[in-house]
Design a protein around this motif. Structure first.
Motif, mmCIF file in Angstrom:
data_model
loop_
_atom_site.group_PDB
_atom_site.id
_atom_site.type_symbol
_atom_site.label_atom_id
_atom_site.label_comp_id
_atom_site.label_asym_id
_atom_site.label_seq_id
_atom_site.Cartn_x
_atom_site.Cartn_y
_atom_site.Cartn_z
ATOM 1 N N HIS A 209 -24.446 -4.700 15.542
ATOM 2 C CA HIS A 209 -24.398 -5.498 16.976
ATOM 3 C C HIS A 209 -23.058 -5.294 17.288
ATOM 4 O O HIS A 209 -22.144 -5.678 16.411
ATOM 5 C CB HIS A 209 -25.009 -6.838 16.911
ATOM 6 N N ALA A 210 -22.730 -5.014 18.649
ATOM 7 C CA ALA A 210 -21.231 -4.852 19.142
ATOM 8 C C ALA A 210 -21.077 -6.306 19.658
ATOM 9 O O ALA A 210 -21.747 -6.879 20.009
ATOM 10 C CB ALA A 210 -21.432 -3.781 20.225
ATOM 11 N N GLY A 211 -19.513 -6.517 19.459
ATOM 12 C CA GLY A 211 -19.236 -7.755 19.955
ATOM 13 C C GLY A 211 -17.910 -7.098 20.823
ATOM 14 O O GLY A 211 -17.606 -5.920 20.995
ATOM 15 N N PRO A 212 -17.341 -8.249 21.551
ATOM 16 C CA PRO A 212 -16.052 -7.879 22.248
ATOM 17 C C PRO A 212 -14.999 -6.812 21.546
ATOM 18 O O PRO A 212 -14.352 -6.241 22.234
ATOM 19 C CB PRO A 212 -15.555 -9.397 22.842
ATOM 20 N N ALA A 213 -14.902 -7.249 20.457
ATOM 21 C CA ALA A 213 -13.922 -6.219 19.408
ATOM 22 C C ALA A 213 -14.120 -4.727 19.698
ATOM 23 O O ALA A 213 -13.411 -3.936 19.277
ATOM 24 C CB ALA A 213 -13.788 -6.979 18.005
ATOM 25 N N ASP A 214 -15.446 -4.576 19.830
ATOM 26 C CA ASP A 214 -15.785 -3.002 19.885
ATOM 27 C C ASP A 214 -15.573 -2.277 21.179
ATOM 28 O O ASP A 214 -15.875 -1.512 21.285
ATOM 29 C CB ASP A 214 -17.338 -2.928 19.382
ATOM 30 N N LEU A 215 -15.269 -3.207 22.257
ATOM 31 C CA LEU A 215 -14.959 -2.552 23.490
ATOM 32 C C LEU A 215 -14.040 -1.395 23.568
ATOM 33 O O LEU A 215 -14.186 -0.358 24.289
ATOM 34 C CB LEU A 215 -14.589 -3.569 24.587
ATOM 35 N N ILE A 216 -12.820 -1.389 22.825
ATOM 36 C CA ILE A 216 -12.035 -0.485 22.636
ATOM 37 C C ILE A 216 -12.626 0.960 22.200
ATOM 38 O O ILE A 216 -12.300 2.081 22.658
ATOM 39 C CB ILE A 216 -10.715 -0.787 21.835
ATOM 40 N N VAL A 217 -13.300 0.762 21.160
ATOM 41 C CA VAL A 217 -13.817 2.007 20.305
ATOM 42 C C VAL A 217 -14.871 2.692 21.370
ATOM 43 O O VAL A 217 -15.187 3.570 21.508
ATOM 44 C CB VAL A 217 -14.334 1.693 18.912
ATOM 45 N N LEU A 218 -15.598 1.470 21.899
ATOM 46 C CA LEU A 218 -16.717 2.068 22.963
ATOM 47 C C LEU A 218 -16.167 2.756 24.089
ATOM 48 O O LEU A 218 -16.678 3.972 24.486
ATOM 49 C CB LEU A 218 -17.869 0.734 23.620
ATOM 50 N N GLU A 219 -14.971 2.391 24.372
ATOM 51 C CA GLU A 219 -14.215 2.876 25.645
ATOM 52 C C GLU A 219 -13.660 4.640 25.104
ATOM 53 O O GLU A 219 -14.121 5.475 25.872
ATOM 54 C CB GLU A 219 -13.114 2.155 26.282
ATOM 55 N N GLN A 220 -13.164 4.462 23.990
ATOM 56 C CA GLN A 220 -12.716 5.648 23.366
ATOM 57 C C GLN A 220 -14.062 6.680 23.223
ATOM 58 O O GLN A 220 -13.688 7.815 23.540
ATOM 59 C CB GLN A 220 -12.377 5.494 21.842
#
Ligand SMILES: CC(C)(COP(=O)(O)OP(=O)(O)OC[C@H]1O[C@@H](n2cnc3c(N)ncnc32)[C@H](O)[C@@H]1OP(=O)(O)O)[C@@H](O)C(=O)NCCC(=O)NCCS
Length: 163
Positions: free
Chosen positions: A8-19
């Motif tokens: 499950h993704a959380g807010p901390a994953d948003l940077i990597v999702l953007e990359q």
């Protein structure tokens, strides 16, 4: 052998999702993180390579609620281009279904663009069946020529599967 991990993704994953997926798709997942459901991330050899949103909120379209009730829905499935056609989307769909089954859901649905023959085939292969109520009027989030997020009317086909 490839090591595939789905979580499950959380807010901390948003940077990597953007990359991995770029700012538009990461923005889509960021907004979904505030809604009922889960953003799932699939990593191959520890590198994120696919994501999707599994919604357990009220479906946006009244026709879905009328015919399928408050069914959970799969949204925004995306696999990075160099990892496509390796079964990753199929793994992610199976993980989403298993998670929903654990939560007590008995059915899942997805809307697919009429022209998206790849996704139509993917969901067919995953055991989904088209509903008998025809095309669904819906909305699509996309980027306009100025780079702004636009929501425009669209049509899709609806597929569902017993869990
Ligand atoms: C659609 C998408 C998610 C498929 O991901 P994927 O990881 O490549 O899919 P899989 O490897 O699990 O493929 C499963 C089945 O889907 C079908 N499929 C997948 N890619 C295909 C392609 N390029 N052409 C034809 N069929 C295809 C095949 O039936 C495939 O099974 P097979 O390889 O045994 O023939 C990916 O192409 C993608 O991210 N596309 C852009 C975003 C999108 O359209 N998302 C769907 C929104 S509903």
């Amino acid at each position: 052998m490839r090591d595939i991990d789905i979580r499950h993704a959380g807010p901390a994953d948003l940077i990597v999702l953007e990359q991995v997926f770029g700012p538009f798709q990461a923005g889509v997942y960021r907004r979904r993180l505030e809604l009922p459901g889960r953003v799932l991330i699939a990593s191959v050899d520890r590198r994120p390579a696919a994501a999707m949103f599994v919604s357990t909120g009220m479906p946006d379209e009244p026709e879905i609620v009328e015919h399928l009730g408050r069914v959970p829905m799969l949204h925004r499935l995306m696999v990075v281009s160099h990892r496509r056609r390796t079964g990753l989307a199929t793994h992610l769909i199976a993980a989403a279904e298993a998670g929903l089954r654990e939560q007590g859901y008995r059915e899942v649905a997805v809307g697919v663009d009429l022209e998206n023959t790849v996704a139509l085939r993917l969901y067919d292969r995953a055991g989904y069946q088209e509903w008998s109520h025809g095309r669904l009027k819906t909305f699509r989030e996309h980027l306009d020529a100025d780079g702004n997020v636009r929501i425009t009317p669209d049509e899709c086909l609806v597929f569902h599967k017993d869990l």
